[in-house]
Scaffold this active site. Structure first.
Site, PDB file in Angstrom:
ATOM      1  N   LEU A 181      -4.782  -6.026   4.872  1.00  0.00           N
ATOM      2  CA  LEU A 181      -3.418  -6.139   4.356  1.00  0.00           C
ATOM      3  C   LEU A 181      -2.906  -7.569   4.423  1.00  0.00           C
ATOM      4  CD1 LEU A 181      -1.659  -2.920   5.688  1.00  0.00           C
ATOM      5  CD2 LEU A 181      -2.603  -3.361   3.410  1.00  0.00           C
ATOM      6  N   TYR A 182      -3.193  -8.249   5.521  1.00  0.00           N
ATOM      7  CA  TYR A 182      -2.698  -9.616   5.667  1.00  0.00           C
ATOM      8  C   TYR A 182      -3.217 -10.510   4.544  1.00  0.00           C
ATOM      9  CZ  TYR A 182      -1.747 -14.166   7.813  1.00  0.00           C
ATOM     10  OH  TYR A 182      -1.309 -15.446   8.060  1.00  0.00           O
ATOM     11  N   THR A 183      -4.522 -10.445   4.294  1.00  0.00           N
ATOM     12  CA  THR A 183      -5.104 -11.285   3.248  1.00  0.00           C
ATOM     13  C   THR A 183      -4.605 -10.874   1.872  1.00  0.00           C
ATOM     14  OG1 THR A 183      -7.072 -11.516   4.631  1.00  0.00           O
ATOM     15  CG2 THR A 183      -7.261 -12.199   2.345  1.00  0.00           C
ATOM     16  N   THR A 212      -1.701  -9.531   1.075  1.00  0.00           N
ATOM     17  CA  THR A 212      -0.319  -9.965   0.860  1.00  0.00           C
ATOM     18  C   THR A 212      -0.229 -11.472   0.647  1.00  0.00           C
ATOM     19  OG1 THR A 212       0.039 -10.071   3.264  1.00  0.00           O
ATOM     20  CG2 THR A 212       0.701  -8.048   2.138  1.00  0.00           C
ATOM     21  N   LYS A 213      -1.035 -12.229   1.373  1.00  0.00           N
ATOM     22  CA  LYS A 213      -1.003 -13.678   1.201  1.00  0.00           C
ATOM     23  C   LYS A 213      -1.589 -14.087  -0.148  1.00  0.00           C
ATOM     24  CE  LYS A 213       0.940 -14.942   5.080  1.00  0.00           C
ATOM     25  NZ  LYS A 213       2.225 -15.673   5.124  1.00  0.00           N
TER      26      LYS A 213
END
Length: 247
Positions: free
Chosen positions: A152-154, A156-157
């Site tokens: 999710l982090y990657t 969203t970024k």
């Protein structure tokens, strides 16, 4: 580069990279708005360090548009303008596809994508030609191999990186530049909570300098983008680590 007379708003500013950005902006002469979510002690300590004549703290959850409104209103009421907007706050869930929850998904996109988008929207009426929006991304979006728990982090970024390109063209006619700094692994509280010494050294070994970055080094890269020497740079996601930590 002097920022005397300018106003810099940093979301997620009470610690880590955000704190380092605030200190660098203040050292350059700016008035600074320190947004925080829960670390009131850290935010107030930073205000005291900069001086209450040029700094104040505003609690706001940037995943909520109503609270973004309050952050921008408080800024304008105090300083009357916004010259540099830096949406630094982020949510970093740690779940792979098998374990990810709907709540994590929604919060990740709310904080890391919706928040920066609406911060830019709400700040825009108070930004003049020559102003800057500088997003904080991650070098993981360029890595050839990303650990599964950064799903999710990657994602969203990566969405943020595309936002940079779109907004740069959209706002160019207003004289507003939009860029992002893409740090590698950086020595922050969240990094050290997530990595033991062995993991940290493994990540450091992929960097040309065989170490992870320091928050002030990322802040220095951010400062290059708000300077007058960068007037020709917009729509760019600039790496600030030398090499991807995960290649």
């Amino acid at each position: 580069m002097t920022l005397s007379g300018q106003v810099v708003v940093v979301a997620g500013a009470s610690k880590g990279i955000g704190r380092a950005i605030v200190l660098r902006a203040a050292a350059a002469g700016a008035s600074v708005v320190i947004n925080y979510m829960s670390d009131v002690k850290g935010a107030n300590s930073l205000v005291a360090q900069v001086g209450s004549d040029r700094a104040f703290a505003v609690r706001a959850d940037i995943s909520k548009i109503a609270e973004i409104d309050e952050l921008i209103k408080a800024t304008v009421a105090r300083f009357g303008r916004i010259d540099v907007l830096i949406p630094n706050a982020a949510y970093v869930p740690s779940s792979d596809l098998r374990n990810v929850t709907e709540e994590e998904f929604e919060l990740a996109f709310a904080v890391n994508v919706k928040g920066p988008c609406f911060l830019a929207k709400k700040a825009l009426p108070y930004m003049q030609p020559g102003s800057n929006i500088i997003f904080i991304s991650t070098d993981l979006t360029d890595a050839s191999s990303v650990p599964a728990h950064f799903l999710l982090y990657t994602s969203t970024k990566a969405a943020m990186n595309q936002m940079v390109k779109v907004l740069a063209r959209d706002l160019a006619h207003m004289g507003i530049r939009v860029n992002a700094i893409s740090p590698g692994a950086t020595s922050t509280e969240s990094f050290h909570r997530a990595q033991d010494d062995t993991g940290a050294q493994m990540i450091a070994s992929h960097n040309p300098f065989n170490r992870i970055g320091e928050p002030d080094e990322i802040a220095a890269a951010v400062s290059l983008l708000w300077g007058k020497d960068s007037v020709w740079i917009s729509g760019q996601v600039l790496r600030a680590n030398g090499a991807s930590s995960w290649r």
